[in-house]
Every structure is written in C-alpha cells, then in structure tokens.
Design a protein around this motif. Structure first.
Motif, PDB file in Angstrom:
ATOM      1  N   LEU A  60       5.026   6.893   2.129  1.00 42.53           N
ATOM      2  CA  LEU A  60       3.617   6.166   3.125  1.00 42.53           C
ATOM      3  C   LEU A  60       2.868   6.003   2.953  1.00 42.53           C
ATOM      4  CD1 LEU A  60       4.107   9.515   5.992  1.00 42.53           C
ATOM      5  CD2 LEU A  60       5.731   7.794   6.260  1.00 42.53           C
ATOM      6  N   VAL A  61       2.269   6.757   0.897  1.00 43.07           N
ATOM      7  CA  VAL A  61       0.861   6.272   0.307  1.00 43.07           C
ATOM      8  C   VAL A  61       1.835   4.561   0.758  1.00 43.07           C
ATOM      9  CG1 VAL A  61      -0.112   6.162  -1.365  1.00 43.07           C
ATOM     10  CG2 VAL A  61       0.744   8.414   0.144  1.00 43.07           C
ATOM     11  N   ALA A  62       2.925   3.992  -0.646  1.00 46.76           N
ATOM     12  CA  ALA A  62       2.834   3.125  -1.010  1.00 46.76           C
ATOM     13  C   ALA A  62       3.346   2.264   0.706  1.00 46.76           C
ATOM     14  CB  ALA A  62       4.714   3.726  -1.708  1.00 46.76           C
ATOM     15  N   MET A  63       3.710   2.547   1.393  1.00 49.75           N
ATOM     16  CA  MET A  63       3.317   1.897   2.768  1.00 49.75           C
ATOM     17  C   MET A  63       2.343   1.775   3.027  1.00 49.75           C
ATOM     18  SD  MET A  63       6.474   0.532   3.282  1.00 49.75           S
ATOM     19  CE  MET A  63       6.519   0.945   2.024  1.00 49.75           C
ATOM     20  N   HIS A  64       1.770   2.171   3.069  1.00 49.38           N
ATOM     21  CA  HIS A  64       0.400   2.622   3.348  1.00 49.38           C
ATOM     22  C   HIS A  64      -0.504   0.955   2.378  1.00 49.38           C
ATOM     23  CE1 HIS A  64      -3.751   3.112   4.525  1.00 49.38           C
ATOM     24  NE2 HIS A  64      -4.481   3.504   2.902  1.00 49.38           N
ATOM     25  N   PHE A  65      -0.819   1.498   1.377  1.00 50.60           N
ATOM     26  CA  PHE A  65      -0.951   0.265  -0.324  1.00 50.60           C
ATOM     27  C   PHE A  65      -1.333  -1.037   0.411  1.00 50.60           C
ATOM     28  CE2 PHE A  65      -2.226   4.164  -3.153  1.00 50.60           C
ATOM     29  CZ  PHE A  65      -2.921   4.491  -2.322  1.00 50.60           C
ATOM     30  N   MET A  66       0.709  -0.965   0.636  1.00 54.44           N
ATOM     31  CA  MET A  66       0.985  -2.273   0.824  1.00 54.44           C
ATOM     32  C   MET A  66       0.149  -2.844   1.858  1.00 54.44           C
ATOM     33  SD  MET A  66       5.340  -2.072   0.211  1.00 54.44           S
ATOM     34  CE  MET A  66       5.506  -3.693   0.787  1.00 54.44           C
ATOM     35  N   LYS A  67       0.348  -2.341   2.778  1.00 52.46           N
ATOM     36  CA  LYS A  67      -0.084  -3.415   4.628  1.00 52.46           C
ATOM     37  C   LYS A  67      -1.993  -3.333   3.896  1.00 52.46           C
ATOM     38  CE  LYS A  67      -2.396  -1.571   8.915  1.00 52.46           C
ATOM     39  NZ  LYS A  67      -1.964  -0.419  10.032  1.00 52.46           N
ATOM     40  N   GLN A  68      -2.468  -2.876   3.006  1.00 55.88           N
ATOM     41  CA  GLN A  68      -4.188  -3.697   2.458  1.00 55.88           C
ATOM     42  C   GLN A  68      -3.776  -4.504   2.128  1.00 55.88           C
ATOM     43  OE1 GLN A  68      -5.546  -0.798   4.886  1.00 55.88           O
ATOM     44  NE2 GLN A  68      -6.498  -0.983   3.236  1.00 55.88           N
ATOM     45  N   MET A  69      -2.608  -4.348   1.261  1.00 56.54           N
ATOM     46  CA  MET A  69      -2.930  -5.594   0.217  1.00 56.54           C
ATOM     47  C   MET A  69      -2.498  -6.757   1.028  1.00 56.54           C
ATOM     48  SD  MET A  69       0.414  -4.772  -2.740  1.00 56.54           S
ATOM     49  CE  MET A  69      -0.366  -6.546  -3.157  1.00 56.54           C
ATOM     50  N   ARG A  70      -2.061  -6.629   2.116  1.00 57.75           N
ATOM     51  CA  ARG A  70      -1.781  -7.821   3.224  1.00 57.75           C
ATOM     52  C   ARG A  70      -2.926  -8.073   4.268  1.00 57.75           C
ATOM     53  NH1 ARG A  70       3.122  -5.320   4.843  1.00 57.75           N
ATOM     54  NH2 ARG A  70       2.287  -4.136   6.299  1.00 57.75           N
ATOM     55  N   LEU A  71      -3.802  -7.284   4.002  1.00 57.92           N
ATOM     56  CA  LEU A  71      -4.992  -6.818   4.810  1.00 57.92           C
ATOM     57  C   LEU A  71      -6.026  -7.833   4.067  1.00 57.92           C
ATOM     58  CD1 LEU A  71      -5.390  -3.353   6.783  1.00 57.92           C
ATOM     59  CD2 LEU A  71      -5.039  -6.503   7.948  1.00 57.92           C
ATOM     60  N   ASP A  72      -5.944  -7.552   2.369  1.00 53.61           N
ATOM     61  CA  ASP A  72      -6.730  -7.379   1.871  1.00 53.61           C
ATOM     62  C   ASP A  72      -6.655  -7.958   0.833  1.00 53.61           C
ATOM     63  OD1 ASP A  72      -9.381  -7.385  -0.163  1.00 53.61           O
ATOM     64  OD2 ASP A  72      -9.485  -5.916  -0.001  1.00 53.61           O
ATOM     65  N   PRO A  73      -7.252  -9.234   0.658  1.00 50.80           N
ATOM     66  CA  PRO A  73      -6.109 -10.554  -1.231  1.00 50.80           C
ATOM     67  C   PRO A  73      -6.669 -10.345  -2.172  1.00 50.80           C
ATOM     68  CG  PRO A  73      -7.038 -11.778   0.611  1.00 50.80           C
ATOM     69  CD  PRO A  73      -7.620 -10.646   1.734  1.00 50.80           C
ATOM     70  N   ASN A  74      -8.019  -9.071  -2.619  1.00 51.92           N
ATOM     71  CA  ASN A  74      -8.107  -8.352  -3.300  1.00 51.92           C
ATOM     72  C   ASN A  74      -8.336  -7.173  -3.678  1.00 51.92           C
ATOM     73  OD1 ASN A  74     -10.551 -11.044  -3.839  1.00 51.92           O
ATOM     74  ND2 ASN A  74     -11.974  -9.890  -2.442  1.00 51.92           N
ATOM     75  N   PHE A  75      -7.433  -6.582  -2.404  1.00 49.86           N
ATOM     76  CA  PHE A  75      -6.695  -5.427  -3.043  1.00 49.86           C
ATOM     77  C   PHE A  75      -5.255  -5.431  -3.898  1.00 49.86           C
ATOM     78  CE2 PHE A  75      -4.275  -1.258  -2.095  1.00 49.86           C
ATOM     79  CZ  PHE A  75      -5.292  -0.364  -2.046  1.00 49.86           C
ATOM     80  N   TYR A  76      -4.860  -4.326  -4.856  1.00 52.33           N
ATOM     81  CA  TYR A  76      -3.567  -4.602  -5.667  1.00 52.33           C
ATOM     82  C   TYR A  76      -3.662  -3.441  -6.352  1.00 52.33           C
ATOM     83  CZ  TYR A  76       0.039  -5.607  -9.522  1.00 52.33           C
ATOM     84  OH  TYR A  76       0.517  -5.469 -10.219  1.00 52.33           O
ATOM     85  N   PHE A  77      -2.316  -3.092  -6.114  1.00 54.30           N
ATOM     86  CA  PHE A  77      -1.620  -1.840  -6.177  1.00 54.30           C
ATOM     87  C   PHE A  77       0.155  -2.081  -6.963  1.00 54.30           C
ATOM     88  CE2 PHE A  77       1.265  -1.881  -3.222  1.00 54.30           C
ATOM     89  CZ  PHE A  77       2.043  -0.778  -3.535  1.00 54.30           C
ATOM     90  N   ALA A  78      -0.154  -1.434  -7.923  1.00 52.46           N
ATOM     91  CA  ALA A  78       1.581  -1.558  -8.528  1.00 52.46           C
ATOM     92  C   ALA A  78       2.121  -0.054  -9.120  1.00 52.46           C
ATOM     93  CB  ALA A  78       1.476  -2.586  -9.765  1.00 52.46           C
ATOM     94  N   THR A  79       3.560   0.107  -8.782  1.00 52.59           N
ATOM     95  CA  THR A  79       4.046   1.957  -9.363  1.00 52.59           C
ATOM     96  C   THR A  79       5.140   1.531 -10.787  1.00 52.59           C
ATOM     97  OG1 THR A  79       5.885   0.995  -7.990  1.00 52.59           O
ATOM     98  CG2 THR A  79       4.369   2.553  -7.325  1.00 52.59           C
ATOM     99  N   GLU A  80       5.519   2.254 -11.665  1.00 52.56           N
ATOM    100  CA  GLU A  80       6.310   2.051 -12.291  1.00 52.56           C
ATOM    101  C   GLU A  80       7.660   2.749 -12.076  1.00 52.56           C
ATOM    102  OE1 GLU A  80       4.372   3.696 -15.790  1.00 52.56           O
ATOM    103  OE2 GLU A  80       2.770   1.974 -16.174  1.00 52.56           O
TER     104      GLU A  80
END
Length: 201
Positions: free
Chosen positions: A181-201
């Motif tokens: 759910l956290v990953a889905m939330h961050f992916m949604k933020q990436m779609r809404l904000d071009p300057n937002f980025y996150f990555a997982t290992e």
C-alpha cells in the motif's frame, strides 16, 4: 439490559449472539450456540438456537450387552432449558421465535459469571475485530482502542491484552500488504508530481 421478546429482529447471527450474551451476563449465566437447520431448497441456514451452556443432558452410552457405559468425566449438563431461537425471514432479518427465560438452577454472581466462556471471547467476534483494526489505523493505542470498543453496545468487556494480541495476529496475517500500500501511494505521488521520485531495492 433489554429482555428478549418474541418477534424481536436482528440483522445477523452475531447480533443475536451478542444480545443474548449481554443479557446472560446481566442475569448471571453463560451461553453457547446449539442446534440449527437449513432450507431444503437453498441449503442456507434459516433457524438457529442459543442455549444456557449447561442445557440438556449428556447422551447415554451403552455397551453391546445393553449395560450403561460408566463415564469417568463429571456431568457438565444440568437439564436447564433456558434458550433463545431465531428464524430467518424473507425481509432479510433474523426474528426471535422462541425464548425460555426460566432456569432450574441458581444463577451465578457477577464475578463468577464473567468467567463463563461466552463472556471471555467477545474480542473474537467480527464486529469487535473490525472496530479494533479501524481504530488502530486511526492511530489509537491499544488501551484507547479497548476503551472505545467497550463503549459499543452488546459487546462485553475487552481487555487491552485482547487488543494487542488481535492486532499482532492481524499484522502477521497481512505481512507485505502494508508495504504494498505504501508503494502504491508513492507511485501515485510520482504520477501527480513530476519532481517526486522514489525507489526500492
């Protein structure tokens, strides 16, 4: 505590159990689920009976020669017929069709009554579990969750330990879901904000 009455309506069997259990706690006895019957046409449950936990008598067992088998277990039934039964109606509710109020034994004191099995498992019913999970999600600690849950009608006392154990089991049974759910939330933020980025290992 409201006394059961004929034609009283309930939305589901959990509501019936909780209502009768609260009545039993107030009066001084414990209950258990008993016999039931299903529709011959649909196979769905249409009738259910709840009884005093010592209702009826133990069934006699006999040897091949007809002699009664002597049980080494003490008798746990006392023949009390106190009970409540409900029937499923087409308008979508369970309706009380029978209620036996009288007991053939002395009722217990409040302290002893709380030790009955039916009064120590309220934290396991679906309504209580859902509420505990929802309150915890809102950021409430176990002690506050327990107090809030106990303020609900038709639920007997739930201890903080019940809340802690249930939330721990719930978390273990849903391993990975929170991270997803956290990953889905961050992916949604990436779609809404071009300057937002996150990555997982």
């Amino acid at each position: 505590v409201e006394k059961p009455y004929l034609n009283q309506e309930f939305y589901n069997l959990d509501d019936v159990h909780n209502f009768y259990n609260c009545y039993a706690l107030h009066k001084g006895f414990g209950i258990r689920r008993s016999s039931s019957s299903k529709s011959s046409a649909t196979g769905e449950l249409i009738w259910k009976k709840f009884v005093y936990y010592k209702e009826g008598w133990r069934e006699e067992q006999r040897k091949e020669d007809g002699n009664e088998v002597v049980s080494r277990c003490r008798e746990t039934r006392d023949g009390c017929m106190a009970s409540l039964n409900v029937h499923w109606k087409k308008h979508g509710k369970w309706v009380m069709m029978g209620f036996v109020e009288e007991h053939r034994h002395t009722l217990d004191t409040p302290r002893r009554t709380k030790k009955h099995h039916s009064h120590t498992v309220s934290h396991k019913i679906s309504v209580a579990k859902d509420l505990m999970e929802n309150l915890h999600t809102c950021g409430m600690g176990p002690s506050i969750v327990a107090k809030a849950t106990n303020n609900m009608g038709n639920i007997t006392k739930i201890a903080m330990e019940h809340v802690v154990n249930h939330l721990r089991n719930h978390r273990m049974n849903n391993v990975g879901q929170e991270g997803y759910l956290v990953a889905m939330h961050f992916m949604k933020q990436m779609r809404l904000d071009p300057n937002f980025y996150f990555a997982t290992e």
